[in-house]
Design a protein around this motif. Structure first.
Motif, mmCIF file in Angstrom:
data_model
loop_
_atom_site.group_PDB
_atom_site.id
_atom_site.type_symbol
_atom_site.label_atom_id
_atom_site.label_comp_id
_atom_site.label_asym_id
_atom_site.label_seq_id
_atom_site.Cartn_x
_atom_site.Cartn_y
_atom_site.Cartn_z
ATOM 1 N N GLY A 32 0.811 -1.215 0.000
ATOM 2 C CA GLY A 32 0.000 0.000 0.000
ATOM 3 C C GLY A 32 0.844 1.264 0.000
ATOM 4 O O GLY A 32 0.506 2.253 -0.660
ATOM 5 N N LEU A 33 1.945 1.238 0.730
ATOM 6 C CA LEU A 33 2.847 2.390 0.754
ATOM 7 C C LEU A 33 3.496 2.569 -0.610
ATOM 8 O O LEU A 33 3.604 3.692 -1.110
ATOM 9 C CB LEU A 33 3.911 2.225 1.845
ATOM 10 N N LEU A 34 3.907 1.479 -1.233
ATOM 11 C CA LEU A 34 4.517 1.578 -2.563
ATOM 12 C C LEU A 34 3.538 2.124 -3.599
ATOM 13 O O LEU A 34 3.918 2.908 -4.469
ATOM 14 C CB LEU A 34 5.059 0.219 -3.014
ATOM 15 N N VAL A 35 2.271 1.754 -3.485
ATOM 16 C CA VAL A 35 1.263 2.271 -4.407
ATOM 17 C C VAL A 35 1.134 3.786 -4.225
ATOM 18 O O VAL A 35 1.138 4.545 -5.188
ATOM 19 C CB VAL A 35 -0.096 1.557 -4.203
ATOM 20 N N ALA A 36 1.042 4.236 -2.978
ATOM 21 C CA ALA A 36 0.918 5.672 -2.696
ATOM 22 C C ALA A 36 2.196 6.426 -3.054
ATOM 23 O O ALA A 36 2.146 7.560 -3.532
ATOM 24 C CB ALA A 36 0.578 5.887 -1.222
ATOM 25 N N PHE A 37 3.334 5.801 -2.844
ATOM 26 C CA PHE A 37 4.646 6.412 -3.080
ATOM 27 C C PHE A 37 4.922 6.578 -4.577
ATOM 28 O O PHE A 37 5.548 7.540 -5.004
ATOM 29 C CB PHE A 37 5.725 5.522 -2.439
ATOM 30 N N GLY A 38 4.446 5.631 -5.377
ATOM 31 C CA GLY A 38 4.769 5.615 -6.804
ATOM 32 C C GLY A 38 5.981 4.733 -7.037
ATOM 33 O O GLY A 38 6.594 4.229 -6.092
ATOM 34 N N THR A 39 6.354 4.530 -8.277
ATOM 35 C CA THR A 39 7.508 3.688 -8.590
ATOM 36 C C THR A 39 8.771 4.341 -8.040
ATOM 37 O O THR A 39 9.158 5.421 -8.498
ATOM 38 C CB THR A 39 7.647 3.488 -10.110
ATOM 39 N N PRO A 40 9.400 3.712 -7.029
ATOM 40 C CA PRO A 40 10.570 4.324 -6.394
ATOM 41 C C PRO A 40 11.720 4.528 -7.380
ATOM 42 O O PRO A 40 12.007 3.659 -8.195
ATOM 43 C CB PRO A 40 10.962 3.313 -5.315
ATOM 44 N N ARG A 41 12.344 5.685 -7.296
ATOM 45 C CA ARG A 41 13.517 6.002 -8.116
ATOM 46 C C ARG A 41 14.744 6.028 -7.212
ATOM 47 O O ARG A 41 14.847 6.875 -6.327
ATOM 48 C CB ARG A 41 13.346 7.365 -8.784
ATOM 49 N N HIS A 42 15.654 5.081 -7.446
ATOM 50 C CA HIS A 42 16.867 5.013 -6.630
ATOM 51 C C HIS A 42 17.674 6.291 -6.814
ATOM 52 O O HIS A 42 17.953 6.708 -7.934
ATOM 53 C CB HIS A 42 17.708 3.789 -7.019
ATOM 54 N N THR A 43 18.016 6.944 -5.697
ATOM 55 C CA THR A 43 18.799 8.176 -5.783
ATOM 56 C C THR A 43 20.254 7.941 -5.423
ATOM 57 O O THR A 43 21.135 8.364 -6.147
ATOM 58 C CB THR A 43 18.210 9.291 -4.906
ATOM 59 N N PHE A 44 20.500 7.249 -4.291
ATOM 60 C CA PHE A 44 21.873 6.953 -3.903
ATOM 61 C C PHE A 44 21.894 5.986 -2.725
ATOM 62 O O PHE A 44 20.860 5.714 -2.121
ATOM 63 C CB PHE A 44 22.661 8.225 -3.576
ATOM 64 N N ASP A 45 23.087 5.479 -2.429
ATOM 65 C CA ASP A 45 23.321 4.618 -1.273
ATOM 66 C C ASP A 45 24.158 5.396 -0.272
ATOM 67 O O ASP A 45 24.948 6.270 -0.654
ATOM 68 C CB ASP A 45 24.046 3.333 -1.684
ATOM 69 N N LEU A 46 23.983 5.059 0.992
ATOM 70 C CA LEU A 46 24.618 5.819 2.061
ATOM 71 C C LEU A 46 24.884 4.894 3.237
ATOM 72 O O LEU A 46 24.061 4.019 3.532
ATOM 73 C CB LEU A 46 23.625 6.913 2.477
ATOM 74 N N VAL A 47 26.015 5.076 3.901
ATOM 75 C CA VAL A 47 26.292 4.351 5.140
ATOM 76 C C VAL A 47 25.760 5.205 6.280
ATOM 77 O O VAL A 47 26.163 6.360 6.446
ATOM 78 C CB VAL A 47 27.796 4.073 5.319
ATOM 79 N N LEU A 48 24.829 4.649 7.035
ATOM 80 C CA LEU A 48 24.252 5.359 8.174
ATOM 81 C C LEU A 48 24.835 4.821 9.467
ATOM 82 O O LEU A 48 25.002 3.613 9.630
ATOM 83 C CB LEU A 48 22.730 5.180 8.200
#
Length: 97
Positions: A32-48
């Motif tokens: 449901g979150l993915l539907v509301a969010f739309g097709t996710p577009r990868h922006t970058f990777d990060l070490v948290l």
């Protein structure tokens, strides 16, 4: 605790992002979150890590959400926050004469 995180941008809502563990990708994000969010577009990777500062999110909350639910949703700032950052001259232009 360090996490390698992938960050995805929403095509539907400006400044909305999903943080997920890179190894898990989007598999823990509810449909449901993915539907509301739309097709996710990868922006970058990060070490948290707890020592890292994020511009608009509390790193402890992000890490806790990644651990607990496998993702963290960053919502766009409220419209009031946009207005606070406008130069005063732009705000005066909209004042009635």
């Amino acid at each position: 605790m360090k996490q390698i995180c992938s960050i995805y941008k929403s095509p539907r809502k400006n400044e909305m992002y999903l943080y997920v563990r890179k190894a898990d990708a989007l598999k823990h994000v509810p449909e449901g979150l993915l539907v509301a969010f739309g097709t996710p577009r990868h922006t970058f990777d990060l070490v948290l890590s707890p020592e890292r500062k994020l511009a608009r999110e509390d790193i402890e909350v992000v890490l806790a959400n990644l651990e607990k639910q496998g993702y963290h949703l960053q919502m766009p700032p409220a419209e009031d926050e946009y207005i606070e950052h406008l130069p005063e001259e732009l705000l005066r232009r909209n004042d009635p004469v």
